[in-house]
Write a protein that holds these residues in place. Sequence first.
Motif, PDB file in Angstrom:
ATOM      1  N   GLN A  47       0.693  -1.564  -0.046  1.00 46.14           N
ATOM      2  CA  GLN A  47       0.562  -0.074   0.151  1.00 46.14           C
ATOM      3  C   GLN A  47       0.522   1.706   0.407  1.00 46.14           C
ATOM      4  O   GLN A  47       1.328   1.284   1.007  1.00 46.14           O
ATOM      5  N   SER A  49      -0.480   4.800   0.068  1.00 47.84           N
ATOM      6  CA  SER A  49      -1.546   5.276   0.748  1.00 47.84           C
ATOM      7  C   SER A  49      -0.932   7.490   0.228  1.00 47.84           C
ATOM      8  O   SER A  49      -1.981   8.058  -0.488  1.00 47.84           O
ATOM      9  N   TYR A  54      -2.344   0.700  -4.834  1.00 51.61           N
ATOM     10  CA  TYR A  54      -2.271  -0.662  -4.067  1.00 51.61           C
ATOM     11  C   TYR A  54      -1.423  -1.997  -5.104  1.00 51.61           C
ATOM     12  O   TYR A  54      -1.794  -1.766  -5.907  1.00 51.61           O
ATOM     13  N   THR A 109       6.156   2.674   1.377  1.00 58.24           N
ATOM     14  CA  THR A 109       4.895   1.689   1.250  1.00 58.24           C
ATOM     15  C   THR A 109       5.108   1.390   1.934  1.00 58.24           C
ATOM     16  O   THR A 109       6.231   0.511   3.230  1.00 58.24           O
TER      17      THR A 109
END
Length: 119
Positions: A47, A49, A54, A109
């Motif tokens: 992920q 963000s 993703y 990540t």
Amino acid sequence: GFDNTALASGGVSRTETSSTNFTSSATTIMSFNASTYRAAELFIVLQDSANTEYACMKATVTHNGSTAFGNIYGVTNTGGETSDLGTITFVHDGSGTVNVQAVSSGGVTAATVQYSLAS
């Protein structure tokens, strides 16, 4: 099994790692005792963000006592096939541990790993 508990039976152990953040340096996202286990099957979720990206993938890894051998397959990225969020490698440290490591293709990540170990 994958309900956030560990299960050990018949030489197989199943568990989940907590989220591990990694960047451009190789960071261990999962490891196992090579003296106890010969191989692992992993389900890895990545992920990023900050960029709302993703990815998920499967991996297998085994070792011969001194070198780790692994394979990544079934990779699915929200950014398409050309935007892998990270590179996964497999390393035997020479002293009884196999490390699954990740290097980010962009910024910070996070990785979560569900895995089964076989002796």
